[in-house]
Structures are given as structure tokens and as C-alpha cells.
Motif scaffolding. Structure first.
Motif, mmCIF file in Angstrom:
data_model
loop_
_atom_site.group_PDB
_atom_site.id
_atom_site.type_symbol
_atom_site.label_atom_id
_atom_site.label_comp_id
_atom_site.label_asym_id
_atom_site.label_seq_id
_atom_site.Cartn_x
_atom_site.Cartn_y
_atom_site.Cartn_z
ATOM 1 N N LEU A 170 24.041 -145.466 87.130
ATOM 2 C CA LEU A 170 23.988 -146.594 86.203
ATOM 3 C C LEU A 170 24.177 -146.153 84.755
ATOM 4 O O LEU A 170 24.854 -146.832 83.983
ATOM 5 C CB LEU A 170 22.678 -147.364 86.373
ATOM 6 C CG LEU A 170 22.539 -148.117 87.696
ATOM 7 C CD1 LEU A 170 21.195 -148.822 87.769
ATOM 8 C CD2 LEU A 170 23.681 -149.103 87.903
ATOM 9 N N MET A 171 23.602 -145.013 84.387
ATOM 10 C CA MET A 171 23.815 -144.517 83.020
ATOM 11 C C MET A 171 25.287 -144.177 82.796
ATOM 12 O O MET A 171 25.846 -144.482 81.742
ATOM 13 C CB MET A 171 22.913 -143.319 82.732
ATOM 14 C CG MET A 171 21.463 -143.711 82.525
ATOM 15 S SD MET A 171 20.418 -142.359 81.942
ATOM 16 C CE MET A 171 20.122 -141.464 83.457
ATOM 17 N N PHE A 172 25.926 -143.565 83.783
ATOM 18 C CA PHE A 172 27.349 -143.235 83.658
ATOM 19 C C PHE A 172 28.161 -144.512 83.483
ATOM 20 O O PHE A 172 29.011 -144.597 82.593
ATOM 21 C CB PHE A 172 27.822 -142.455 84.893
ATOM 22 C CG PHE A 172 29.194 -141.865 84.733
ATOM 23 C CD1 PHE A 172 29.344 -140.552 84.309
ATOM 24 C CD2 PHE A 172 30.333 -142.607 84.992
ATOM 25 C CE1 PHE A 172 30.600 -140.001 84.152
ATOM 26 C CE2 PHE A 172 31.594 -142.076 84.834
ATOM 27 C CZ PHE A 172 31.736 -140.766 84.413
ATOM 28 N N CYS A 173 27.909 -145.495 84.327
ATOM 29 C CA CYS A 173 28.630 -146.766 84.224
ATOM 30 C C CYS A 173 28.360 -147.450 82.885
ATOM 31 O O CYS A 173 29.255 -148.068 82.306
ATOM 32 C CB CYS A 173 28.256 -147.689 85.381
ATOM 33 S SG CYS A 173 28.887 -147.154 86.984
ATOM 34 N N ALA A 174 27.145 -147.344 82.400
ATOM 35 C CA ALA A 174 26.802 -147.968 81.122
ATOM 36 C C ALA A 174 27.521 -147.295 79.963
ATOM 37 O O ALA A 174 27.992 -147.971 79.041
ATOM 38 C CB ALA A 174 25.290 -147.926 80.908
ATOM 39 N N VAL A 175 27.617 -145.983 80.001
ATOM 40 C CA VAL A 175 28.347 -145.269 78.950
ATOM 41 C C VAL A 175 29.816 -145.678 78.959
ATOM 42 O O VAL A 175 30.452 -145.765 77.922
ATOM 43 C CB VAL A 175 28.193 -143.732 79.117
ATOM 44 C CG1 VAL A 175 29.189 -142.973 78.268
ATOM 45 C CG2 VAL A 175 26.768 -143.306 78.782
ATOM 46 N N HIS A 176 30.335 -146.004 80.128
ATOM 47 C CA HIS A 176 31.738 -146.419 80.289
ATOM 48 C C HIS A 176 31.813 -147.899 80.652
ATOM 49 O O HIS A 176 32.574 -148.301 81.530
ATOM 50 C CB HIS A 176 32.400 -145.563 81.380
ATOM 51 C CG HIS A 176 32.367 -144.113 81.080
ATOM 52 N ND1 HIS A 176 33.263 -143.514 80.221
ATOM 53 C CD2 HIS A 176 31.518 -143.137 81.482
ATOM 54 C CE1 HIS A 176 32.974 -142.233 80.120
ATOM 55 N NE2 HIS A 176 31.914 -141.977 80.872
ATOM 56 N N LYS A 177 31.030 -148.714 79.952
ATOM 57 C CA LYS A 177 30.832 -150.116 80.337
ATOM 58 C C LYS A 177 32.110 -150.952 80.381
ATOM 59 O O LYS A 177 32.159 -151.934 81.087
ATOM 60 C CB LYS A 177 29.795 -150.786 79.445
ATOM 61 C CG LYS A 177 30.220 -150.936 78.020
ATOM 62 C CD LYS A 177 29.156 -151.601 77.192
ATOM 63 C CE LYS A 177 29.639 -151.586 75.760
ATOM 64 N NZ LYS A 177 28.913 -152.371 74.890
ATOM 65 N N ASP A 178 33.127 -150.580 79.658
ATOM 66 C CA ASP A 178 34.362 -151.361 79.650
ATOM 67 C C ASP A 178 35.425 -150.770 80.559
ATOM 68 O O ASP A 178 36.592 -151.157 80.479
ATOM 69 C CB ASP A 178 34.901 -151.478 78.218
ATOM 70 C CG ASP A 178 33.938 -152.226 77.311
ATOM 71 O OD1 ASP A 178 33.302 -153.183 77.801
ATOM 72 O OD2 ASP A 178 33.809 -151.852 76.138
ATOM 73 N N GLU A 179 35.021 -149.838 81.416
ATOM 74 C CA GLU A 179 35.975 -149.156 82.283
ATOM 75 C C GLU A 179 35.530 -149.240 83.739
ATOM 76 O O GLU A 179 34.357 -149.406 84.028
ATOM 77 C CB GLU A 179 36.054 -147.666 81.921
ATOM 78 C CG GLU A 179 36.387 -147.366 80.478
ATOM 79 C CD GLU A 179 36.220 -145.888 80.164
ATOM 80 O OE1 GLU A 179 36.722 -145.061 80.954
ATOM 81 O OE2 GLU A 179 35.581 -145.578 79.152
ATOM 82 N N THR A 180 36.501 -149.090 84.628
ATOM 83 C CA THR A 180 36.212 -148.882 86.042
ATOM 84 C C THR A 180 36.234 -147.370 86.220
ATOM 85 O O THR A 180 37.220 -146.719 85.892
ATOM 86 C CB THR A 180 37.273 -149.552 86.933
ATOM 87 O OG1 THR A 180 37.238 -150.957 86.683
ATOM 88 C CG2 THR A 180 36.999 -149.288 88.396
ATOM 89 N N GLY A 202 40.904 -148.232 92.152
ATOM 90 C CA GLY A 202 39.537 -148.672 92.397
ATOM 91 C C GLY A 202 38.493 -147.815 91.715
ATOM 92 O O GLY A 202 38.788 -146.846 91.024
ATOM 93 N N GLY A 203 37.272 -148.200 91.927
ATOM 94 C CA GLY A 203 36.132 -147.501 91.348
ATOM 95 C C GLY A 203 34.962 -148.458 91.254
ATOM 96 O O GLY A 203 34.846 -149.389 92.043
ATOM 97 N N LEU A 204 34.114 -148.229 90.280
ATOM 98 C CA LEU A 204 32.961 -149.100 90.111
ATOM 99 C C LEU A 204 32.667 -149.310 88.641
ATOM 100 O O LEU A 204 33.120 -148.549 87.786
ATOM 101 C CB LEU A 204 31.735 -148.546 90.837
ATOM 102 C CG LEU A 204 31.192 -147.194 90.397
ATOM 103 C CD1 LEU A 204 29.681 -147.188 90.519
ATOM 104 C CD2 LEU A 204 31.759 -146.106 91.288
ATOM 105 N N ARG A 205 31.915 -150.357 88.399
ATOM 106 C CA ARG A 205 31.461 -150.687 87.037
ATOM 107 C C ARG A 205 30.166 -151.458 87.163
ATOM 108 O O ARG A 205 29.798 -151.896 88.242
ATOM 109 C CB ARG A 205 32.529 -151.458 86.273
ATOM 110 C CG ARG A 205 32.918 -152.758 86.870
ATOM 111 C CD ARG A 205 34.104 -153.460 86.206
ATOM 112 N NE ARG A 205 34.145 -153.297 84.791
ATOM 113 C CZ ARG A 205 35.266 -153.089 84.085
ATOM 114 N NH1 ARG A 205 36.425 -153.073 84.691
ATOM 115 N NH2 ARG A 205 35.226 -152.956 82.785
ATOM 116 N N LEU A 206 29.472 -151.601 86.048
ATOM 117 C CA LEU A 206 28.207 -152.334 86.073
ATOM 118 C C LEU A 206 28.428 -153.745 86.593
ATOM 119 O O LEU A 206 29.399 -154.401 86.229
ATOM 120 C CB LEU A 206 27.586 -152.401 84.680
ATOM 121 C CG LEU A 206 26.961 -151.125 84.146
ATOM 122 C CD1 LEU A 206 26.397 -151.367 82.746
ATOM 123 C CD2 LEU A 206 25.883 -150.598 85.065
ATOM 124 N N GLY A 207 27.505 -154.206 87.419
ATOM 125 C CA GLY A 207 27.586 -155.545 87.981
ATOM 126 C C GLY A 207 26.819 -156.572 87.172
ATOM 127 O O GLY A 207 26.928 -157.767 87.424
#
Length: 157
Positions: A14-24, A62-67
Motif C-alpha cells: 500500500l505504501m508503494f502504491c501510495a507513493v505512485h498513486k497516479d500510476e499502475t 497491467g498491474g495494480l493501484r490504490l483502490g
């Protein structure tokens, strides 16, 4: 008290996704940055997806991002989800409890209160609290290496 590897990884993802919040972001990038096995990470990402913390997309791009928004992600709730299947002590699991003191022991009630205080404290912490303004975290979880000038100093990208 010790958190499970999956709980620790969930917070890292979640921290990784948050740092890259505008990216997949790709799971492989998270695994590398967070020093995690791809297998464990896949299990954690699956659980995060089931609970709506991340959205996932399959395929080549593909990938993931904050939901959900960082301010809506409670660390206490996250920890409860990932720690709920792990009894804190033997007596917390009716199925596997063999402690002969269970019927008369008062320690369990104090442990339960202490655990609830632990989770209540973390309920007030959001993912945003962990990430906003945390330049050190952003540098560690950056997908691009820092630029170095001729003098060996880090410069702005």
C-alpha cells in the motif's frame, strides 16, 4: 507481539502504491523495492484486492493501484484483516487450545484489552499519514534511480 509477514507486506504494498498513486505499478517492481518474494506478494495483493484496497488489471500493461483514497485506508483495519486468522496465544483458538489453565486464567482478558488498545491506536493512522511528506520513503520506493551530478550529489529529476 510480532506481525506476520503478510501484514508487513500488505503495508509495504500500500505504501508503494501510495507513493505512485497516479500510476499502475507492477508487482515485480514492488517485490524488488520491498525485498519480498513474488509468491508471498501475489497472495497479499490478492487479499488487498478482495478487500478493495487495490484494484488490479491483467495483461501486458497491467498491474495494480490504490483502490481507495489514502485518507480512507486505516492501518488498524488493515492489520485486523491480515492478523485475524492468527491467534495471539494458544488460548485464543478454541480449536487448538490445550492449555489446562484456560478455565481459570485471567491473563487472557488483559491480553485482549491490550490487543484492542494496539488496534485502536492504529485505527487513527491512515495510509496518508505514512506517506505524505515522507521524502525518505519516496526515495526508497522510487521507480527511477536518483540523478547524480558531477560532484556526486543527488539532484532533482
Amino acid at each position: 507481539m510480532r506481525l506476520t509477514t503478510k501484514t508487513n507486506l500488505a503495508a509495504r504494498v500500500l505504501m508503494f502504491c501510495a507513493v505512485h498513486k497516479d500510476e499502475t505499478v507492477r508487482s515485480s517492481d514492488i517485490a524488488q523495492a520491498c525485498n519480498a518474494s513474488s509468491n508471498h506478494l501475489a497472495q497479499v495483493v490478492h487479499q488487498l484486492h478482495l478487500h478493495g484496497y487495490v484494484s488490479t488489471q491483467r495483461g501486458r500493461s497491467g498491474g495494480l493501484r490504490l483502490g481507495r483514497d489514502m485518507t480512507e485506508i486505516s492501518i488498524g483495519q488493515l492489520f485486523r484483516i491480515f492478523e485475524s486468522n492468527v491467534p495471539f496465544a494458544e488460548c485464543f483458538s478454541p480449536r487448538t487450545n490445550t492449555c489446562p489453565l484456560s478455565d481459570s486464567c485471567r491473563l487472557r482478558q488483559y491480553i485482549e484489552r491490550a490487543l484492542e488498545a494496539f488496534y485502536n491506536e492504529l485505527d487513527a493512522v491512515t495510509l496518508a499519514d505514512l506517506v505524505y511528506g515522507n521524502c525518505g520513503l519516496e526515495a526508497i520506493l522510487s521507480l527511477s534511480p536518483p540523478k547524480i551530478d558531477a560532484c556526486g550529489q543527488h539532484t532533482e529529476a
